[in-house]
Design an enzyme around this catalytic site. Structure first.
Site, PDB file in Angstrom:
ATOM      1  N   HIS A 291      64.358  -7.033  51.782  1.00  0.00           N
ATOM      2  CA  HIS A 291      64.128  -5.597  51.538  1.00  0.00           C
ATOM      3  C   HIS A 291      64.161  -5.289  50.032  1.00  0.00           C
ATOM      4  O   HIS A 291      65.006  -4.530  49.541  1.00  0.00           O
ATOM      5  CB  HIS A 291      65.160  -4.735  52.272  1.00  0.00           C
TER       6      HIS A 291
ATOM      7  N   SER B  32      61.319  -1.901  46.405  1.00  0.00           N
ATOM      8  CA  SER B  32      61.429  -1.060  45.197  1.00  0.00           C
ATOM      9  C   SER B  32      62.190  -1.757  44.072  1.00  0.00           C
ATOM     10  O   SER B  32      62.560  -1.112  43.083  1.00  0.00           O
ATOM     11  CB  SER B  32      62.129   0.256  45.542  1.00  0.00           C
TER      12      SER B  32
ATOM     13  N   ARG C 211      51.635   7.851  51.002  1.00  0.00           N
ATOM     14  CA  ARG C 211      51.609   7.501  49.577  1.00  0.00           C
ATOM     15  C   ARG C 211      51.564   5.991  49.372  1.00  0.00           C
ATOM     16  O   ARG C 211      50.764   5.470  48.596  1.00  0.00           O
ATOM     17  CB  ARG C 211      52.851   8.077  48.875  1.00  0.00           C
TER      18      ARG C 211
ATOM     19  N   GLY D 192      63.200   6.765  52.679  1.00  0.00           N
ATOM     20  CA  GLY D 192      63.479   6.876  54.108  1.00  0.00           C
ATOM     21  C   GLY D 192      64.753   7.655  54.357  1.00  0.00           C
ATOM     22  O   GLY D 192      65.708   7.586  53.569  1.00  0.00           O
TER      23      GLY D 192
ATOM     24  N   GLN E 125      47.606  11.610  62.509  1.00  0.00           N
ATOM     25  CA  GLN E 125      46.353  12.369  62.461  1.00  0.00           C
ATOM     26  C   GLN E 125      45.444  11.806  61.375  1.00  0.00           C
ATOM     27  O   GLN E 125      45.918  11.118  60.462  1.00  0.00           O
ATOM     28  CB  GLN E 125      46.643  13.848  62.166  1.00  0.00           C
ATOM     29  N   PRO E 126      44.140  12.074  61.468  1.00  0.00           N
ATOM     30  CA  PRO E 126      43.217  11.617  60.410  1.00  0.00           C
ATOM     31  C   PRO E 126      43.557  12.249  59.066  1.00  0.00           C
ATOM     32  O   PRO E 126      44.061  13.380  59.006  1.00  0.00           O
ATOM     33  CB  PRO E 126      41.851  12.095  60.908  1.00  0.00           C
TER      34      PRO E 126
END
Length: 322
Positions: free
Chosen positions: A287, A290, A157, A78, A180-181
């Protein structure tokens, strides 16, 4: 060339920076965030800055750094903590760490979903406090994934990695929403592109995995939760600001939705007196998406290599195109 690192980082990244003969590395030698005033002072004259997602790199910090600053490398996927308009205006390159944390974050999302929908924290507490007496047909019942509909907000992802892990659990139908698709990516899961309201209405589980943008800020609000099923479970592993937490509290407390699991909040850390922490049907993690040793080491090495490549005018392993 002076570079400033805003926190202790894992050993592989530290070693890469230490071996760079062309860099003079200064480090905020703590596991706690650097105060903004200290960051202003420390970044002055730096050619490179390695920061974390908890460091707000705004115009004030960029002004304090001065004209030498060539590259910012963030130990995150991010980038909403960076003032990207200002960064672009000054011609500063930005490195980030996509891909390397995808699997760990998807694993955590699945763990959080199962923990929440099967009420594991409540069950553990019942064992400890003597609430476990005899077997009861409806005691501690939750919701299962078999033949369910899962809606994913953001089929990037991480969203794809989550769907990939959920598929073997017998999920009957995947929905997704976004800008969007993505027919190519969705084909693996036979996922259907729908509007956010339709996803909220039809999903048994909603998993938020989108980026924080002006369009997604506050996306999951009162209207969104009111459209969800009373038996639905809501999971957020993206950014806290995608969710209106006051509206989420009301939805959970009133029984509008069944449960929620959050790995991200606003603010972070969440104050211990926050109303969400009083609810049995809300599981909150600090958080840790990861947080595996391997992933954090890989992230730190990639962040260091991004920084060094940027300083040397070379292609970065992972550069954010501004």
């Amino acid at each position: 060339m002076k570079v400033f690192v805003t926190r202790r980082i894992p050993p592989e990244g530290r070693a890469a920076l230490a071996q760079a003969a062309d860099c003079e590395v200064e480090l905020w030698d703590s596991d706690e965030p650097i105060p903004s005033k200290e960051l202003e002072r420390s970044v002055a004259g730096a050619y490179g800055l390695l920061c974390l997602l908890s460091d707000c790199v705004d115009k004030k910090i960029l002004d304090a750094a001065g004209p030498n600053l060539r590259v910012i490398s963030t130990l995150s996927v991010g980038v909403d903590h960076l003032a990207l308009d200002e960064v672009k205006k000054r011609g500063i390159r930005v490195g980030y760490t996509p891909d390397v944390l995808t699997d760990a974050t998807a694993e955590l999302a699945l763990s959080l979903l199962l923990t929440t929908c099967r009420r594991l924290p409540e069950a553990i507490e019942e064992v400890k406090n003597g609430g476990w007496t005899s077997w009861k047909p409806l005691w501690m019942c939750g919701y299962g994934l078999t033949q369910s509909t899962v809606g994913i907000v953001g089929l990037g992802r991480i969203g794809q990695a989550i769907a990939r892990r959920l598929k073997p659990f017998g999920v009957q139908r995947f929905l997704y929403t976004g800008r969007q698709p993505k027919p190519q990516e969705a084909a693996e899961f036979q996922a259907e592109f729908v509007s956010a309201p339709k996803l909220a209405t039809e999903s048994d589980f909603v998993v938020v995995a989108c980026s924080l943008t002006p369009e997604t800020k506050g996306l999951c609000n009162r209207d969104f939760f009111q459209k969800m099923k009373k038996t639905a479970v809501f999971i957020n592993i993206s950014r806290g600001d995608v969710v209106n937490q006051d509206d989420l509290y009301q939805a959970l407390a009133s029984g509008q939705i069944a449960a929620a699991g959050l790995d991200v909040t606003t603010p972070e850390p969440l104050p211990t007196e926050h109303p969400l922490l009083t609810l049995k049907n809300c599981v909150i993690l600090p958080h840790i998406g990861s947080a595996t040793y391997k992933t954090r080491n890989t992230m730190s090495l990639l962040a260091a290599n991004n920084l060094l490549a940027g300083l040397r005018g070379e292609p970065m392993p992972s550069e954010l195109k501004l």
